[in-house]
Design a protein around this motif. Structure first.
Motif, PDB file in Angstrom:
ATOM      1  N   THR A  88      63.783  69.007  76.922  1.00 34.72           N
ATOM      2  CA  THR A  88      64.605  70.208  76.871  1.00 34.72           C
ATOM      3  C   THR A  88      64.918  70.604  75.441  1.00 34.72           C
ATOM      4  O   THR A  88      64.896  71.782  75.082  1.00 34.72           O
ATOM      5  CB  THR A  88      65.916  69.993  77.659  1.00 34.72           C
ATOM      6  N   SER A  89      65.197  69.609  74.593  1.00 37.04           N
ATOM      7  CA  SER A  89      65.589  69.912  73.221  1.00 37.04           C
ATOM      8  C   SER A  89      64.436  70.487  72.412  1.00 37.04           C
ATOM      9  O   SER A  89      64.643  71.189  71.440  1.00 37.04           O
ATOM     10  CB  SER A  89      66.109  68.639  72.532  1.00 37.04           C
ATOM     11  N   LYS A 114      62.288  72.645  73.539  1.00 38.85           N
ATOM     12  CA  LYS A 114      62.026  73.999  73.998  1.00 38.85           C
ATOM     13  C   LYS A 114      62.837  74.995  73.175  1.00 38.85           C
ATOM     14  O   LYS A 114      64.057  74.855  73.035  1.00 38.85           O
ATOM     15  CB  LYS A 114      62.388  74.132  75.483  1.00 38.85           C
ATOM     16  N   LYS A 115      62.180  76.021  72.624  1.00 43.03           N
ATOM     17  CA  LYS A 115      62.878  77.010  71.813  1.00 43.03           C
ATOM     18  C   LYS A 115      63.814  77.845  72.672  1.00 43.03           C
ATOM     19  O   LYS A 115      63.510  78.167  73.824  1.00 43.03           O
ATOM     20  CB  LYS A 115      61.885  77.911  71.103  1.00 43.03           C
ATOM     21  N   THR A 116      64.926  78.197  72.109  1.00 38.71           N
ATOM     22  CA  THR A 116      65.885  79.036  72.829  1.00 38.71           C
ATOM     23  C   THR A 116      66.074  80.386  72.145  1.00 38.71           C
ATOM     24  O   THR A 116      66.868  81.207  72.595  1.00 38.71           O
ATOM     25  CB  THR A 116      67.247  78.340  72.940  1.00 38.71           C
ATOM     26  N   SER A 117      65.331  80.620  71.062  1.00 39.88           N
ATOM     27  CA  SER A 117      65.434  81.896  70.353  1.00 39.88           C
ATOM     28  C   SER A 117      64.071  82.247  69.760  1.00 39.88           C
ATOM     29  O   SER A 117      63.380  81.383  69.207  1.00 39.88           O
ATOM     30  CB  SER A 117      66.486  81.816  69.244  1.00 39.88           C
ATOM     31  N   GLY A 154      65.346  86.608  79.422  1.00 39.03           N
ATOM     32  CA  GLY A 154      65.911  85.571  78.568  1.00 39.03           C
ATOM     33  C   GLY A 154      67.294  85.131  78.997  1.00 39.03           C
ATOM     34  O   GLY A 154      67.625  83.938  78.971  1.00 39.03           O
ATOM     35  N   ASP A 169      67.408  82.463  81.566  1.00 33.85           N
ATOM     36  CA  ASP A 169      66.992  81.122  81.143  1.00 33.85           C
ATOM     37  C   ASP A 169      67.689  80.635  79.877  1.00 33.85           C
ATOM     38  O   ASP A 169      67.286  79.619  79.293  1.00 33.85           O
ATOM     39  CB  ASP A 169      65.471  81.101  80.903  1.00 33.85           C
ATOM     40  N   GLY A 170      68.715  81.365  79.451  1.00 37.25           N
ATOM     41  CA  GLY A 170      69.445  80.951  78.253  1.00 37.25           C
ATOM     42  C   GLY A 170      68.641  81.125  76.971  1.00 37.25           C
ATOM     43  O   GLY A 170      68.812  80.364  76.013  1.00 37.25           O
ATOM     44  N   ILE A 171      67.776  82.119  76.936  1.00 35.66           N
ATOM     45  CA  ILE A 171      66.920  82.368  75.772  1.00 35.66           C
ATOM     46  C   ILE A 171      67.267  83.725  75.174  1.00 35.66           C
ATOM     47  O   ILE A 171      67.506  84.695  75.904  1.00 35.66           O
ATOM     48  CB  ILE A 171      65.433  82.343  76.177  1.00 35.66           C
ATOM     49  N   THR A 172      67.304  83.813  73.852  1.00 32.89           N
ATOM     50  CA  THR A 172      67.602  85.072  73.176  1.00 32.89           C
ATOM     51  C   THR A 172      66.391  85.550  72.384  1.00 32.89           C
ATOM     52  O   THR A 172      65.560  84.756  71.942  1.00 32.89           O
ATOM     53  CB  THR A 172      68.798  84.928  72.220  1.00 32.89           C
ATOM     54  N   VAL A 214      57.379  81.708  76.353  1.00 34.43           N
ATOM     55  CA  VAL A 214      58.174  80.720  77.080  1.00 34.43           C
ATOM     56  C   VAL A 214      57.323  79.862  78.021  1.00 34.43           C
ATOM     57  O   VAL A 214      57.538  78.649  78.140  1.00 34.43           O
ATOM     58  CB  VAL A 214      59.305  81.407  77.876  1.00 34.43           C
TER      59      VAL A 214
END
Length: 346
Positions: A36-37, A39-42, A71, A74-77, A298
Protein backbone atom coordinates in the motif's frame (compact mmCIF):
# COMPACT_ATOMS: atom_id res chain seq x y z
CA UNK A 1 38.31 -13.77 -13.49
CA UNK A 2 36.34 -16.92 -12.69
CA UNK A 3 37.47 -16.83 -9.02
CA UNK A 4 36.49 -13.15 -8.82
CA UNK A 5 33.10 -13.89 -10.29
CA UNK A 6 32.56 -16.69 -7.78
CA UNK A 7 33.44 -14.37 -4.89
CA UNK A 8 30.97 -11.75 -6.14
CA UNK A 9 28.30 -14.41 -6.48
CA UNK A 10 28.98 -15.70 -2.98
CA UNK A 11 28.75 -12.21 -1.45
CA UNK A 12 25.53 -11.53 -3.34
CA UNK A 13 24.06 -14.82 -2.13
CA UNK A 14 24.97 -14.03 1.49
CA UNK A 15 23.39 -10.59 1.28
CA UNK A 16 20.28 -12.06 -0.30
CA UNK A 17 20.00 -14.69 2.46
CA UNK A 18 20.40 -12.12 5.25
CA UNK A 19 17.97 -9.76 3.54
CA UNK A 20 15.54 -12.61 3.10
CA UNK A 21 15.68 -13.42 6.83
CA UNK A 22 14.80 -9.85 7.79
CA UNK A 23 12.18 -9.61 5.07
CA UNK A 24 10.67 -12.88 6.25
CA UNK A 25 10.38 -11.55 9.80
CA UNK A 26 8.53 -8.44 8.72
CA UNK A 27 6.44 -9.88 5.88
CA UNK A 28 4.01 -11.63 8.15
CA UNK A 29 3.16 -8.42 10.00
CA UNK A 30 3.19 -5.69 7.39
CA UNK A 31 3.47 -7.18 3.90
CA UNK A 32 0.16 -5.69 2.81
CA UNK A 33 1.09 -2.32 4.33
CA UNK A 34 4.29 -2.27 2.30
CA UNK A 35 2.40 -2.79 -0.91
CA UNK A 36 0.00 0.00 0.00
CA UNK A 37 2.78 2.42 0.89
CA UNK A 38 4.40 1.95 -2.52
CA UNK A 39 1.24 2.99 -4.34
CA UNK A 40 1.22 6.66 -5.38
CA UNK A 41 -1.56 8.79 -4.02
CA UNK A 42 -0.85 11.93 -6.06
CA UNK A 43 -0.14 12.46 -9.76
CA UNK A 44 0.94 15.46 -11.80
CA UNK A 45 -0.78 15.81 -15.17
CA UNK A 46 0.01 18.33 -17.87
CA UNK A 47 -2.82 19.42 -20.16
CA UNK A 48 -1.86 20.88 -23.53
CA UNK A 49 -4.93 22.38 -25.24
CA UNK A 50 -4.53 23.85 -28.71
CA UNK A 51 -6.97 26.73 -28.46
CA UNK A 52 -9.98 28.01 -26.55
CA UNK A 53 -13.36 27.05 -27.96
CA UNK A 54 -16.45 25.29 -26.67
CA UNK A 55 -15.69 21.73 -27.78
CA UNK A 56 -12.10 21.59 -26.51
CA UNK A 57 -13.04 23.38 -23.30
CA UNK A 58 -15.78 20.84 -22.65
CA UNK A 59 -13.38 17.94 -23.26
CA UNK A 60 -10.86 19.37 -20.79
CA UNK A 61 -13.53 19.92 -18.15
CA UNK A 62 -14.89 16.40 -18.58
CA UNK A 63 -11.35 15.05 -18.25
CA UNK A 64 -10.60 16.93 -15.02
CA UNK A 65 -14.00 16.32 -13.45
CA UNK A 66 -13.93 12.58 -14.11
CA UNK A 67 -10.36 12.08 -12.89
CA UNK A 68 -11.16 13.96 -9.68
CA UNK A 69 -14.25 11.79 -9.23
CA UNK A 70 -12.30 8.57 -9.77
CA UNK A 71 -9.46 9.70 -7.55
CA UNK A 72 -11.72 10.74 -4.69
CA UNK A 73 -13.16 7.23 -4.50
CA UNK A 74 -9.66 5.76 -4.08
CA UNK A 75 -8.02 8.50 -2.03
CA UNK A 76 -5.93 9.72 -4.97
CA UNK A 77 -5.41 13.36 -6.00
CA UNK A 78 -4.47 14.85 -9.35
CA UNK A 79 -2.60 18.10 -9.84
CA UNK A 80 -3.44 19.56 -13.27
CA UNK A 81 -1.20 21.99 -15.10
CA UNK A 82 -3.45 23.43 -17.82
CA UNK A 83 -1.69 25.25 -20.66
CA UNK A 84 -3.40 26.80 -23.70
CA UNK A 85 -1.37 27.16 -26.90
CA UNK A 86 -3.60 29.93 -28.29
CA UNK A 87 -3.90 28.14 -31.62
CA UNK A 88 -0.14 28.07 -32.24
CA UNK A 89 1.48 24.70 -32.92
CA UNK A 90 4.87 26.10 -31.89
CA UNK A 91 3.40 26.89 -28.48
CA UNK A 92 2.23 23.27 -28.24
CA UNK A 93 5.83 22.17 -28.66
CA UNK A 94 7.06 24.53 -25.93
CA UNK A 95 4.33 23.37 -23.56
CA UNK A 96 4.95 19.66 -24.24
CA UNK A 97 8.70 20.01 -23.70
CA UNK A 98 8.08 21.77 -20.39
CA UNK A 99 5.84 18.94 -19.21
CA UNK A 100 8.49 16.36 -20.08
CA UNK A 101 11.34 18.27 -18.42
CA UNK A 102 9.18 18.62 -15.30
CA UNK A 103 8.77 14.82 -15.17
CA UNK A 104 4.98 14.87 -15.18
CA UNK A 105 3.30 11.51 -14.75
CA UNK A 106 1.08 11.88 -17.81
CA UNK A 107 0.21 14.40 -20.52
CA UNK A 108 -3.25 15.02 -21.91
CA UNK A 109 -3.16 16.43 -25.45
CA UNK A 110 -6.35 18.21 -26.54
CA UNK A 111 -6.58 18.43 -30.37
CA UNK A 112 -4.37 17.09 -33.13
CA UNK A 113 -1.52 19.66 -33.16
CA UNK A 114 -1.23 19.27 -29.40
CA UNK A 115 -1.01 15.49 -29.80
CA UNK A 116 1.66 15.76 -32.49
CA UNK A 117 3.78 18.06 -30.32
CA UNK A 118 3.42 15.79 -27.29
CA UNK A 119 4.37 12.67 -29.24
CA UNK A 120 7.57 14.33 -30.45
CA UNK A 121 8.39 15.68 -26.99
CA UNK A 122 7.94 12.27 -25.31
CA UNK A 123 9.85 10.23 -27.89
CA UNK A 124 12.76 9.67 -25.49
CA UNK A 125 11.03 9.77 -22.09
CA UNK A 126 8.03 7.66 -23.17
CA UNK A 127 5.84 9.72 -20.83
CA UNK A 128 2.27 8.42 -21.30
CA UNK A 129 0.12 10.61 -23.53
CA UNK A 130 -3.66 10.43 -23.71
CA UNK A 131 -5.31 12.56 -26.36
CA UNK A 132 -8.81 13.80 -27.00
CA UNK A 133 -10.62 15.76 -29.71
CA UNK A 134 -8.50 13.98 -32.33
CA UNK A 135 -10.42 12.80 -35.35
CA UNK A 136 -7.95 10.52 -37.14
CA UNK A 137 -5.00 9.07 -35.21
CA UNK A 138 -3.53 7.39 -38.29
CA UNK A 139 -3.31 10.73 -40.10
CA UNK A 140 -2.19 12.63 -37.02
CA UNK A 141 0.59 10.18 -36.16
CA UNK A 142 1.42 9.17 -39.73
CA UNK A 143 1.08 5.48 -38.94
CA UNK A 144 -0.98 2.66 -40.45
CA UNK A 145 -3.84 1.73 -38.14
CA UNK A 146 -7.59 1.33 -38.13
CA UNK A 147 -9.62 4.06 -36.38
CA UNK A 148 -9.92 2.17 -33.07
CA UNK A 149 -6.65 0.21 -33.09
CA UNK A 150 -3.93 0.74 -30.44
CA UNK A 151 -1.15 3.04 -31.65
CA UNK A 152 1.68 0.75 -30.53
CA UNK A 153 3.53 3.67 -28.93
CA UNK A 154 3.19 5.62 -25.67
CA UNK A 155 -0.06 7.18 -26.90
CA UNK A 156 -3.76 6.41 -26.65
CA UNK A 157 -6.92 8.45 -26.39
CA UNK A 158 -10.35 9.23 -27.77
CA UNK A 159 -11.59 10.16 -31.22
CA UNK A 160 -14.19 12.83 -31.93
CA UNK A 161 -15.08 11.46 -35.36
CA UNK A 162 -18.82 11.62 -35.95
CA UNK A 163 -20.36 9.37 -38.62
CA UNK A 164 -19.57 11.25 -41.84
CA UNK A 165 -22.18 9.40 -43.88
CA UNK A 166 -24.85 10.49 -41.40
CA UNK A 167 -23.64 14.09 -41.54
CA UNK A 168 -23.86 13.98 -45.33
CA UNK A 169 -27.37 12.55 -45.10
CA UNK A 170 -28.27 15.31 -42.65
CA UNK A 171 -27.51 17.93 -45.31
CA UNK A 172 -29.74 16.13 -47.80
CA UNK A 173 -32.55 15.68 -45.26
CA UNK A 174 -32.53 19.34 -44.26
CA UNK A 175 -32.16 20.72 -47.78
CA UNK A 176 -33.46 18.12 -50.30
CA UNK A 177 -32.98 20.43 -53.29
CA UNK A 178 -29.24 20.91 -52.66
CA UNK A 179 -27.13 20.59 -55.80
CA UNK A 180 -23.69 21.66 -54.51
CA UNK A 181 -22.18 21.59 -51.02
CA UNK A 182 -19.05 23.55 -50.17
CA UNK A 183 -16.72 22.17 -47.49
CA UNK A 184 -14.67 24.79 -45.64
CA UNK A 185 -11.68 23.54 -43.67
CA UNK A 186 -8.12 24.36 -42.62
CA UNK A 187 -5.50 22.66 -44.80
CA UNK A 188 -2.98 22.84 -41.92
CA UNK A 189 -5.07 20.52 -39.72
CA UNK A 190 -4.34 16.86 -40.43
CA UNK A 191 -7.80 15.68 -39.41
CA UNK A 192 -9.88 18.01 -41.56
CA UNK A 193 -9.17 16.70 -45.06
CA UNK A 194 -10.13 13.06 -44.23
CA UNK A 195 -13.47 14.35 -42.94
CA UNK A 196 -13.98 16.41 -46.07
CA UNK A 197 -13.19 13.34 -48.17
CA UNK A 198 -15.67 11.21 -46.23
CA UNK A 199 -18.52 13.68 -46.58
CA UNK A 200 -17.74 14.27 -50.28
CA UNK A 201 -17.84 10.53 -50.98
CA UNK A 202 -21.18 10.13 -49.18
CA UNK A 203 -22.73 13.17 -50.87
CA UNK A 204 -21.63 12.22 -54.36
CA UNK A 205 -23.04 8.73 -53.84
CA UNK A 206 -26.38 10.50 -53.39
CA UNK A 207 -25.91 12.60 -56.53
CA UNK A 208 -24.89 15.82 -54.75
CA UNK A 209 -21.82 17.71 -55.95
CA UNK A 210 -19.21 18.62 -53.32
CA UNK A 211 -16.44 21.21 -53.62
CA UNK A 212 -13.54 21.98 -51.27
CA UNK A 213 -12.63 25.45 -50.01
CA UNK A 214 -9.49 25.23 -47.91
CA UNK A 215 -7.71 27.98 -46.01
CA UNK A 216 -4.17 27.77 -44.64
CA UNK A 217 -4.64 29.88 -41.49
CA UNK A 218 -7.03 32.35 -39.87
CA UNK A 219 -5.88 35.17 -42.18
CA UNK A 220 -7.43 33.41 -45.18
CA UNK A 221 -10.77 32.46 -43.69
CA UNK A 222 -12.78 35.52 -44.67
CA UNK A 223 -11.78 35.43 -48.34
CA UNK A 224 -12.24 31.65 -48.60
CA UNK A 225 -15.64 31.72 -46.87
CA UNK A 226 -16.90 34.52 -49.11
CA UNK A 227 -15.76 32.64 -52.19
CA UNK A 228 -17.41 29.41 -51.02
CA UNK A 229 -20.68 31.11 -50.11
CA UNK A 230 -20.90 32.67 -53.57
CA UNK A 231 -20.69 29.30 -55.35
CA UNK A 232 -22.66 26.69 -53.37
CA UNK A 233 -26.10 25.96 -51.95
CA UNK A 234 -24.98 24.78 -48.48
CA UNK A 235 -21.76 25.13 -46.50
CA UNK A 236 -20.50 22.18 -44.43
CA UNK A 237 -17.73 22.62 -41.85
CA UNK A 238 -16.09 19.49 -40.41
CA UNK A 239 -14.57 19.28 -36.94
CA UNK A 240 -11.84 21.88 -37.43
CA UNK A 241 -10.27 23.88 -34.61
CA UNK A 242 -9.31 26.92 -36.68
CA UNK A 243 -12.76 27.14 -38.22
CA UNK A 244 -14.36 26.78 -34.79
CA UNK A 245 -12.26 29.61 -33.37
CA UNK A 246 -13.21 31.87 -36.27
CA UNK A 247 -16.86 30.96 -36.56
CA UNK A 248 -18.06 34.56 -36.57
CA UNK A 249 -16.04 35.25 -39.72
CA UNK A 250 -17.64 32.32 -41.54
CA UNK A 251 -21.05 33.29 -40.21
CA UNK A 252 -20.64 36.82 -41.58
CA UNK A 253 -19.71 35.58 -45.06
CA UNK A 254 -22.55 33.06 -45.21
CA UNK A 255 -25.13 35.45 -43.78
CA UNK A 256 -24.30 38.09 -46.39
CA UNK A 257 -24.59 35.47 -49.15
CA UNK A 258 -27.76 33.98 -47.62
CA UNK A 259 -26.26 30.47 -47.54
CA UNK A 260 -26.99 28.00 -44.69
CA UNK A 261 -24.25 26.27 -42.67
CA UNK A 262 -24.22 22.71 -41.37
CA UNK A 263 -21.65 22.10 -38.62
CA UNK A 264 -19.61 19.02 -37.80
CA UNK A 265 -19.66 19.71 -34.06
CA UNK A 266 -21.42 21.85 -31.47
CA UNK A 267 -18.75 24.53 -31.06
CA UNK A 268 -18.88 25.33 -34.77
CA UNK A 269 -22.68 25.04 -34.67
CA UNK A 270 -22.79 27.76 -32.03
CA UNK A 271 -20.07 30.03 -33.36
CA UNK A 272 -21.27 30.05 -36.99
CA UNK A 273 -24.99 30.15 -36.13
CA UNK A 274 -25.36 27.02 -38.23
CA UNK A 275 -28.76 25.57 -39.03
CA UNK A 276 -27.94 22.19 -37.52
CA UNK A 277 -25.31 19.72 -36.37
CA UNK A 278 -24.89 16.03 -35.69
CA UNK A 279 -22.38 16.10 -32.90
CA UNK A 280 -20.88 14.13 -30.07
CA UNK A 281 -20.63 15.29 -26.46
CA UNK A 282 -17.11 16.58 -25.92
CA UNK A 283 -17.63 16.58 -22.17
CA UNK A 284 -18.41 12.84 -22.33
CA UNK A 285 -15.39 12.38 -24.59
CA UNK A 286 -13.23 14.02 -21.92
CA UNK A 287 -14.68 11.69 -19.30
CA UNK A 288 -13.76 8.65 -21.38
CA UNK A 289 -10.25 10.04 -21.81
CA UNK A 290 -10.00 10.45 -18.04
CA UNK A 291 -10.88 6.81 -17.45
CA UNK A 292 -8.10 5.81 -19.84
CA UNK A 293 -5.63 8.06 -18.01
CA UNK A 294 -6.70 6.55 -14.69
CA UNK A 295 -6.17 3.04 -16.02
CA UNK A 296 -2.64 3.98 -17.08
CA UNK A 297 -1.60 5.78 -13.91
CA UNK A 298 -3.38 3.79 -11.23
CA UNK A 299 -4.12 0.42 -12.80
CA UNK A 300 -0.87 0.04 -14.70
CA UNK A 301 -2.20 -0.29 -18.24
CA UNK A 302 0.13 0.28 -21.18
CA UNK A 303 -1.07 3.05 -23.53
CA UNK A 304 0.61 1.29 -26.46
CA UNK A 305 -1.89 -1.58 -26.19
CA UNK A 306 -5.04 0.43 -25.41
CA UNK A 307 -7.57 0.82 -28.22
CA UNK A 308 -8.58 4.29 -29.34
CA UNK A 309 -12.05 4.96 -27.96
CA UNK A 310 -15.04 6.60 -29.63
CA UNK A 311 -18.28 7.84 -28.14
CA UNK A 312 -21.69 6.42 -28.91
CA UNK A 313 -23.56 9.54 -27.80
CA UNK A 314 -24.74 11.45 -30.88
CA UNK A 315 -27.11 14.40 -30.82
CA UNK A 316 -29.01 16.05 -33.68
CA UNK A 317 -29.46 19.74 -32.89
CA UNK A 318 -30.95 22.64 -34.80
CA UNK A 319 -31.19 26.41 -34.50
CA UNK A 320 -34.91 27.19 -34.88
CA UNK A 321 -34.31 30.76 -36.02
CA UNK A 322 -31.88 29.75 -38.74
CA UNK A 323 -33.99 26.74 -39.73
CA UNK A 324 -36.96 29.02 -40.28
CA UNK A 325 -34.88 31.57 -42.19
CA UNK A 326 -33.54 28.97 -44.62
CA UNK A 327 -36.75 26.90 -44.75
CA UNK A 328 -34.95 23.79 -43.54
CA UNK A 329 -36.86 20.52 -43.37
CA UNK A 330 -36.28 19.46 -39.73
CA UNK A 331 -36.89 15.68 -39.29
CA UNK A 332 -38.18 14.09 -36.12
CA UNK A 333 -35.60 13.44 -33.43
CA UNK A 334 -33.87 16.81 -33.60
CA UNK A 335 -33.24 18.76 -30.39
CA UNK A 336 -33.79 22.49 -30.49
CA UNK A 337 -30.75 24.41 -29.27
CA UNK A 338 -31.14 26.66 -26.26
CA UNK A 339 -30.90 30.42 -26.68
CA UNK A 340 -27.32 30.38 -25.40
CA UNK A 341 -26.31 27.66 -27.84
CA UNK A 342 -28.06 29.23 -30.79
CA UNK A 343 -26.61 32.70 -30.30
CA UNK A 344 -23.04 33.56 -31.18
CA UNK A 345 -21.16 34.99 -28.20
CA UNK A 346 -19.70 38.45 -28.66
Amino acid sequence: MKKFAKKIAAVALSVAMVGGMFAGCSAASNGDDAKTSNKKTSYKIGICQLVTHDALDAATKGFEDKLNELGKADGITFDFDYQNASGDSANCTTIANKFVSSNYDLIMANATPALQACVTATAASKTPVVATSVTDYAAALDIKMNPTDPTGINVTGTSDLAPLDKQAQQIIDLFPDTKTVGVIYCSAEANSKPQADGVKKALEAKGVNCEYFAFSDSNDISAVAKNAASKVDVIYIPTDNTAASNGAVIDDACTNANVPVIAGEEGIFTNTRAVATLSISYYALGETTAQMAYDILVNGKDPATMNIQQTDGLTYKYNSEQAKKFKANIPDGYEEATTAEATTEE
